[in-house]
Design a protein around this motif. Structure first.
Motif, PDB file in Angstrom:
ATOM      1  N   ASN A  67      19.478  41.108  44.737  1.00 45.62           N
ATOM      2  CA  ASN A  67      19.972  42.615  43.949  1.00 45.62           C
ATOM      3  C   ASN A  67      20.736  43.109  42.985  1.00 45.62           C
ATOM      4  O   ASN A  67      20.188  44.017  42.119  1.00 45.62           O
ATOM      5  CB  ASN A  67      21.411  42.077  44.836  1.00 45.62           C
ATOM      6  CG  ASN A  67      21.670  42.573  46.428  1.00 45.62           C
ATOM      7  OD1 ASN A  67      20.444  43.323  47.365  1.00 45.62           O
ATOM      8  ND2 ASN A  67      21.940  41.664  47.013  1.00 45.62           N
ATOM      9  N   SER A  86      27.001  53.039  53.466  1.00 41.34           N
ATOM     10  CA  SER A  86      26.146  51.646  54.087  1.00 41.34           C
ATOM     11  C   SER A  86      26.837  50.212  54.774  1.00 41.34           C
ATOM     12  O   SER A  86      26.298  49.954  55.911  1.00 41.34           O
ATOM     13  CB  SER A  86      25.183  50.921  53.180  1.00 41.34           C
ATOM     14  OG  SER A  86      26.107  49.654  51.999  1.00 41.34           O
ATOM     15  N   SER A  88      23.454  44.903  48.984  1.00 34.46           N
ATOM     16  CA  SER A  88      22.351  45.472  49.742  1.00 34.46           C
ATOM     17  C   SER A  88      22.030  46.946  50.000  1.00 34.46           C
ATOM     18  O   SER A  88      21.260  47.710  49.193  1.00 34.46           O
ATOM     19  CB  SER A  88      22.208  44.212  50.533  1.00 34.46           C
ATOM     20  OG  SER A  88      21.270  43.496  50.580  1.00 34.46           O
ATOM     21  N   ALA A 110      20.097  49.698  47.549  1.00 28.85           N
ATOM     22  CA  ALA A 110      19.520  50.183  48.462  1.00 28.85           C
ATOM     23  C   ALA A 110      19.900  52.129  48.173  1.00 28.85           C
ATOM     24  O   ALA A 110      18.891  52.698  47.641  1.00 28.85           O
ATOM     25  CB  ALA A 110      19.766  50.282  49.301  1.00 28.85           C
ATOM     26  N   TYR A 146      10.060  49.999  53.426  1.00 31.92           N
ATOM     27  CA  TYR A 146      11.398  49.447  53.580  1.00 31.92           C
ATOM     28  C   TYR A 146      11.710  49.729  54.085  1.00 31.92           C
ATOM     29  O   TYR A 146      12.225  49.386  54.999  1.00 31.92           O
ATOM     30  CB  TYR A 146      11.903  49.973  51.674  1.00 31.92           C
ATOM     31  CG  TYR A 146      12.972  49.567  52.015  1.00 31.92           C
ATOM     32  CD1 TYR A 146      13.553  48.097  51.006  1.00 31.92           C
ATOM     33  CD2 TYR A 146      14.137  50.029  52.131  1.00 31.92           C
ATOM     34  CE1 TYR A 146      14.574  47.119  50.874  1.00 31.92           C
ATOM     35  CE2 TYR A 146      15.275  48.839  51.898  1.00 31.92           C
ATOM     36  CZ  TYR A 146      15.486  47.732  51.507  1.00 31.92           C
ATOM     37  OH  TYR A 146      17.006  47.343  51.204  1.00 31.92           O
ATOM     38  N   SER A 163      13.186  47.954  57.722  1.00 26.18           N
ATOM     39  CA  SER A 163      14.190  47.682  57.756  1.00 26.18           C
ATOM     40  C   SER A 163      15.020  48.171  59.300  1.00 26.18           C
ATOM     41  O   SER A 163      15.245  47.152  59.551  1.00 26.18           O
ATOM     42  CB  SER A 163      15.756  48.493  56.908  1.00 26.18           C
ATOM     43  OG  SER A 163      15.006  47.828  55.556  1.00 26.18           O
ATOM     44  N   HIS A 168      20.943  44.435  57.698  1.00 22.08           N
ATOM     45  CA  HIS A 168      19.491  45.674  58.067  1.00 22.08           C
ATOM     46  C   HIS A 168      20.098  47.192  58.286  1.00 22.08           C
ATOM     47  O   HIS A 168      19.225  47.795  57.112  1.00 22.08           O
ATOM     48  CB  HIS A 168      18.304  45.724  58.968  1.00 22.08           C
ATOM     49  CG  HIS A 168      17.508  43.999  58.135  1.00 22.08           C
ATOM     50  ND1 HIS A 168      17.182  44.025  57.556  1.00 22.08           N
ATOM     51  CD2 HIS A 168      18.126  43.107  59.389  1.00 22.08           C
ATOM     52  CE1 HIS A 168      16.211  42.830  57.797  1.00 22.08           C
ATOM     53  NE2 HIS A 168      17.025  42.038  58.369  1.00 22.08           N
ATOM     54  N   HIS A 213      20.959  48.319  54.805  1.00 25.58           N
ATOM     55  CA  HIS A 213      19.893  48.458  53.812  1.00 25.58           C
ATOM     56  C   HIS A 213      19.719  49.731  53.945  1.00 25.58           C
ATOM     57  O   HIS A 213      19.615  51.658  53.242  1.00 25.58           O
ATOM     58  CB  HIS A 213      18.679  47.783  54.368  1.00 25.58           C
ATOM     59  CG  HIS A 213      18.956  46.650  53.270  1.00 25.58           C
ATOM     60  ND1 HIS A 213      18.029  45.596  53.779  1.00 25.58           N
ATOM     61  CD2 HIS A 213      19.792  45.725  53.200  1.00 25.58           C
ATOM     62  CE1 HIS A 213      18.424  43.697  53.460  1.00 25.58           C
ATOM     63  NE2 HIS A 213      19.658  44.654  52.981  1.00 25.58           N
TER      64      HIS A 213
END
Length: 194
Positions: free
Chosen positions: A60, A95, A115, A119, A150, A154, A167, A170
């Motif tokens: 990260n 997120s 993360s 992202a 990606y 994810s 995920h 992300h």
């Protein structure tokens, strides 16, 4: 690049402290019942400053180091010194909210790590420079190709939900980063589509 280094330094310091103090780690991770029942709202931010282990922290912060400095330079010109922190903190909250809502009554659910915020920074960079070369395990690829791969990965892994990785964070972090940049500089979307 001072803001990027402050974010990295703060995250590394908190994560290292939590590696050695299980009680501290438990007070900082996102545990939805604590937010809902005990109103421990700080967990919607603090979860991003603790990590599961050294590799989680390294990946990260490595990604944040390279993309953070690019985004910090751009956002400082557009918004001043608060540009990168707004993107990063907004990415942290955006997120995790879907995971929080989905698991708000699940006493066995925990989430931690930066993360989602990383992202957001990464995908803001992808929208800013879609043709830039990104190296993934020393393999060069255009940022746009990496971004599509990606997101597909994810999305697939989120549907599998058979590992201990969030995920969903992300995906929502990436979406936040794209939206943040599209609102700040709408011409980037038209340029990408062309």
């Amino acid at each position: 690049m001072i803001v990027t280094l402050i974010l990295i330094g703060l995250t590394v310091a908190v994560s290292l402290a939590a590696f050695n103090d299980a009680r501290l780690k438990q007070q900082l991770v996102l545990w939805p019942p604590a937010v809902r029942r005990r109103r421990e709202y700080w967990r919607l931010l603090s979860y991003g400053f603790v990590h599961a282990d050294g590799m989680h922290l390294f990946f990260n912060m490595f990604t944040l180091f390279f993309f953070g400095q690019q985004m910090e330079a751009y956002l400082t010109l557009k918004m001043g010194l608060f540009g990168l922190p707004l993107l990063y903190v907004g990415g942290l909250v955006a997120s995790i909210l879907p995971s929080y809502v989905r698991h708000q009554n699940d006493p066995n659910y925990y989430s931690l790590g930066a993360s989602g915020a990383v992202a957001a920074v990464l995908f803001a960079g992808v929208l800013l420079r879609p043709g830039a070369t990104i190296y993934v395990f020393f393999i060069p690829m255009p940022a746009l190709v990496f971004g599509i791969a990606y997101i597909a990965y994810s999305w697939y892994m989120d549907r599998q939900s058979n590992d201990n990785i969030n995920h969903s964070a992300h995906l929502w972090g990436a979406g936040f980063g794209l939206m943040f940049m599209a609102l700040l500089e709408p011409s980037l979307v038209g340029r990408l589509l062309r």
